[in-house]
Design a protein around this motif. Structure first.
Motif, PDB file in Angstrom:
ATOM      1  N   PRO A  35       0.820  -1.222   0.000  1.00  0.00           N
ATOM      2  CA  PRO A  35       0.000   0.000   0.000  1.00  0.00           C
ATOM      3  C   PRO A  35       0.852   1.269   0.000  1.00  0.00           C
ATOM      4  O   PRO A  35       0.874   2.018   0.957  1.00  0.00           O
ATOM      5  CB  PRO A  35      -0.817  -0.138   1.283  1.00  0.00           C
ATOM      6  CG  PRO A  35      -0.014  -1.035   2.159  1.00  0.00           C
ATOM      7  CD  PRO A  35       0.748  -1.949   1.252  1.00  0.00           C
ATOM      8  N   ASN A  36       1.588   1.476  -1.103  1.00  0.00           N
ATOM      9  CA  ASN A  36       2.468   2.641  -1.177  1.00  0.00           C
ATOM     10  C   ASN A  36       1.821   3.789  -1.945  1.00  0.00           C
ATOM     11  O   ASN A  36       2.436   4.811  -2.167  1.00  0.00           O
ATOM     12  CB  ASN A  36       3.806   2.260  -1.816  1.00  0.00           C
ATOM     13  CG  ASN A  36       3.639   1.733  -3.225  1.00  0.00           C
ATOM     14  OD1 ASN A  36       2.514   1.550  -3.697  1.00  0.00           O
ATOM     15  ND2 ASN A  36       4.741   1.472  -3.900  1.00  0.00           N
ATOM     16  N   ASN A  37       0.607   3.580  -2.402  1.00  0.00           N
ATOM     17  CA  ASN A  37      -0.100   4.683  -3.045  1.00  0.00           C
ATOM     18  C   ASN A  37      -1.551   4.665  -2.601  1.00  0.00           C
ATOM     19  O   ASN A  37      -1.950   3.808  -1.823  1.00  0.00           O
ATOM     20  CB  ASN A  37       0.051   4.618  -4.575  1.00  0.00           C
ATOM     21  CG  ASN A  37      -0.460   3.308  -5.149  1.00  0.00           C
ATOM     22  OD1 ASN A  37      -1.224   2.588  -4.519  1.00  0.00           O
ATOM     23  ND2 ASN A  37      -0.032   2.991  -6.354  1.00  0.00           N
ATOM     24  N   SER A  38      -2.328   5.583  -3.109  1.00  0.00           N
ATOM     25  CA  SER A  38      -3.699   5.728  -2.627  1.00  0.00           C
ATOM     26  C   SER A  38      -4.656   4.702  -3.205  1.00  0.00           C
ATOM     27  O   SER A  38      -5.790   4.613  -2.771  1.00  0.00           O
ATOM     28  CB  SER A  38      -4.203   7.137  -2.938  1.00  0.00           C
ATOM     29  OG  SER A  38      -4.183   7.348  -4.337  1.00  0.00           O
ATOM     30  N   CYS A  39      -4.195   3.904  -4.185  1.00  0.00           N
ATOM     31  CA  CYS A  39      -5.043   2.883  -4.813  1.00  0.00           C
ATOM     32  C   CYS A  39      -4.202   1.656  -5.119  1.00  0.00           C
ATOM     33  O   CYS A  39      -3.158   1.759  -5.750  1.00  0.00           O
ATOM     34  CB  CYS A  39      -5.672   3.448  -6.090  1.00  0.00           C
ATOM     35  SG  CYS A  39      -6.799   2.313  -6.929  1.00  0.00           S
ATOM     36  N   TYR A  40      -4.650   0.488  -4.655  1.00  0.00           N
ATOM     37  CA  TYR A  40      -3.945  -0.759  -4.937  1.00  0.00           C
ATOM     38  C   TYR A  40      -4.932  -1.916  -4.830  1.00  0.00           C
ATOM     39  O   TYR A  40      -6.061  -1.734  -4.381  1.00  0.00           O
ATOM     40  CB  TYR A  40      -2.747  -0.957  -4.006  1.00  0.00           C
ATOM     41  CG  TYR A  40      -3.089  -1.066  -2.539  1.00  0.00           C
ATOM     42  CD1 TYR A  40      -3.172  -2.305  -1.911  1.00  0.00           C
ATOM     43  CD2 TYR A  40      -3.303   0.071  -1.770  1.00  0.00           C
ATOM     44  CE1 TYR A  40      -3.484  -2.409  -0.561  1.00  0.00           C
ATOM     45  CE2 TYR A  40      -3.605  -0.018  -0.416  1.00  0.00           C
ATOM     46  CZ  TYR A  40      -3.698  -1.265   0.178  1.00  0.00           C
ATOM     47  OH  TYR A  40      -4.000  -1.357   1.512  1.00  0.00           O
ATOM     48  N   TYR A  41      -4.504  -3.097  -5.274  1.00  0.00           N
ATOM     49  CA  TYR A  41      -5.351  -4.288  -5.232  1.00  0.00           C
ATOM     50  C   TYR A  41      -4.786  -5.331  -4.281  1.00  0.00           C
ATOM     51  O   TYR A  41      -3.571  -5.489  -4.164  1.00  0.00           O
ATOM     52  CB  TYR A  41      -5.443  -4.938  -6.626  1.00  0.00           C
ATOM     53  CG  TYR A  41      -6.518  -4.355  -7.493  1.00  0.00           C
ATOM     54  CD1 TYR A  41      -7.800  -4.894  -7.498  1.00  0.00           C
ATOM     55  CD2 TYR A  41      -6.256  -3.265  -8.315  1.00  0.00           C
ATOM     56  CE1 TYR A  41      -8.792  -4.368  -8.297  1.00  0.00           C
ATOM     57  CE2 TYR A  41      -7.251  -2.733  -9.124  1.00  0.00           C
ATOM     58  CZ  TYR A  41      -8.509  -3.289  -9.103  1.00  0.00           C
ATOM     59  OH  TYR A  41      -9.503  -2.770  -9.891  1.00  0.00           O
ATOM     60  N   VAL A  42      -5.693  -6.074  -3.640  1.00  0.00           N
ATOM     61  CA  VAL A  42      -5.328  -7.260  -2.875  1.00  0.00           C
ATOM     62  C   VAL A  42      -6.202  -8.411  -3.377  1.00  0.00           C
ATOM     63  O   VAL A  42      -7.310  -8.191  -3.867  1.00  0.00           O
ATOM     64  CB  VAL A  42      -5.496  -7.068  -1.347  1.00  0.00           C
ATOM     65  CG1 VAL A  42      -4.496  -6.049  -0.819  1.00  0.00           C
ATOM     66  CG2 VAL A  42      -6.910  -6.684  -0.970  1.00  0.00           C
ATOM     67  N   LYS A  43      -5.648  -9.635  -3.256  1.00  0.00           N
ATOM     68  CA  LYS A  43      -6.378 -10.827  -3.690  1.00  0.00           C
ATOM     69  C   LYS A  43      -6.332 -11.867  -2.585  1.00  0.00           C
ATOM     70  O   LYS A  43      -5.350 -11.953  -1.848  1.00  0.00           O
ATOM     71  CB  LYS A  43      -5.717 -11.437  -4.940  1.00  0.00           C
ATOM     72  CG  LYS A  43      -5.715 -10.554  -6.148  1.00  0.00           C
ATOM     73  CD  LYS A  43      -4.982 -11.263  -7.281  1.00  0.00           C
ATOM     74  CE  LYS A  43      -4.709 -10.309  -8.414  1.00  0.00           C
ATOM     75  NZ  LYS A  43      -3.843 -10.888  -9.429  1.00  0.00           N
ATOM     76  N   PRO A  44      -7.380 -12.688  -2.497  1.00  0.00           N
ATOM     77  CA  PRO A  44      -7.374 -13.760  -1.492  1.00  0.00           C
ATOM     78  C   PRO A  44      -6.312 -14.807  -1.817  1.00  0.00           C
ATOM     79  O   PRO A  44      -6.113 -15.153  -2.982  1.00  0.00           O
ATOM     80  CB  PRO A  44      -8.768 -14.381  -1.609  1.00  0.00           C
ATOM     81  CG  PRO A  44      -9.576 -13.432  -2.424  1.00  0.00           C
ATOM     82  CD  PRO A  44      -8.620 -12.644  -3.247  1.00  0.00           C
ATOM     83  N   GLU A  45      -5.611 -15.292  -0.780  1.00  0.00           N
ATOM     84  CA  GLU A  45      -4.644 -16.375  -0.995  1.00  0.00           C
ATOM     85  C   GLU A  45      -5.362 -17.692  -1.252  1.00  0.00           C
ATOM     86  O   GLU A  45      -4.851 -18.551  -1.931  1.00  0.00           O
ATOM     87  CB  GLU A  45      -3.707 -16.508   0.202  1.00  0.00           C
ATOM     88  CG  GLU A  45      -2.652 -15.433   0.224  1.00  0.00           C
ATOM     89  CD  GLU A  45      -1.559 -15.705   1.239  1.00  0.00           C
ATOM     90  OE1 GLU A  45      -1.761 -16.503   2.170  1.00  0.00           O
ATOM     91  OE2 GLU A  45      -0.494 -15.083   1.095  1.00  0.00           O
ATOM     92  N   LYS A  46      -6.577 -17.841  -0.660  1.00  0.00           N
ATOM     93  CA  LYS A  46      -7.393 -19.033  -0.896  1.00  0.00           C
ATOM     94  C   LYS A  46      -8.563 -18.624  -1.781  1.00  0.00           C
ATOM     95  O   LYS A  46      -8.570 -17.562  -2.366  1.00  0.00           O
ATOM     96  CB  LYS A  46      -7.885 -19.605   0.441  1.00  0.00           C
ATOM     97  CG  LYS A  46      -6.772 -20.082   1.349  1.00  0.00           C
ATOM     98  CD  LYS A  46      -7.325 -20.602   2.646  1.00  0.00           C
ATOM     99  CE  LYS A  46      -6.201 -20.930   3.619  1.00  0.00           C
ATOM    100  NZ  LYS A  46      -6.694 -21.043   4.983  1.00  0.00           N
ATOM    101  N   GLU A  47      -9.571 -19.462  -1.846  1.00  0.00           N
ATOM    102  CA  GLU A  47     -10.759 -19.156  -2.664  1.00  0.00           C
ATOM    103  C   GLU A  47     -11.497 -17.938  -2.134  1.00  0.00           C
ATOM    104  O   GLU A  47     -11.498 -17.711  -0.929  1.00  0.00           O
ATOM    105  CB  GLU A  47     -11.693 -20.366  -2.695  1.00  0.00           C
ATOM    106  CG  GLU A  47     -11.105 -21.564  -3.405  1.00  0.00           C
ATOM    107  CD  GLU A  47     -10.766 -21.314  -4.858  1.00  0.00           C
ATOM    108  OE1 GLU A  47     -11.555 -20.646  -5.553  1.00  0.00           O
ATOM    109  OE2 GLU A  47      -9.712 -21.765  -5.300  1.00  0.00           O
TER     110      GLU A  47
END
Length: 149
Positions: A35-47
């Protein structure tokens, strides 16, 4: 058990949650860009692995469904549906606009009638015939064509 995409989230994760709250709600770690900027993505490690969560101002603001999977909307809309199917599932509530990058493609935007949901959208991207990906979330982030770019 199927996972549903709602106007304001997916499964147990809701727009407005912090990443930590979303991870707890989904029961899996959420990994992604730092999170080094004001917009980013995260995804689940599992389903479900076919989703990404856009994070703005430290909170989930949008959910993207990218690949074929078991995720559908409550009405059953999913990747691979025809444009006609989407319009029939949401009669009179789909706004059609040209796709910015796919020649002949469209954005099919579900605009809710319910006043409580007026700041949310459900957007289906098509190749002109079928849904290739879809997303939901709050305005204005849900309408960002390039995601965080």
């Amino acid at each position: 058990m199927p996972t549903y995409l709602f106007l304001n989230g997916v499964g147990q994760v809701r727009v407005g949650m912090t990443v930590a709250e979303a991870a707890k709600a989904s029961g899996t770690r959420l990994a992604g860009d730092p999170p080094n900027n004001s917009c980013y993505y995260v995804k689940p490690e599992k389903e479900p692995k076919q989703v990404g969560f856009m994070v703005t101002e430290g909170r989930i603001s949008r959910v993207d469904v990218w690949r074929k999977g078991k995720i559908t909307t409550l009405k059953g809309a999913k990747i691979g549906n025809t444009e006609a199917r989407i319009k029939s599932l949401y009669p009179g509530q789909i706004k059609v606009t040209p796709h910015k990058y796919v020649k002949g493609g469209h954005y099919l935007t579900f605009v809710p009638n319910d006043r409580a949901d007026r700041n949310y959208r459900l957007i289906f991207e098509t190749d002109g015939k079928r849904v290739t990906q879809f997303r939901s979330g709050k305005l204005p982030e849900v309408e960002f064509v390039e995601g965080c770019s």
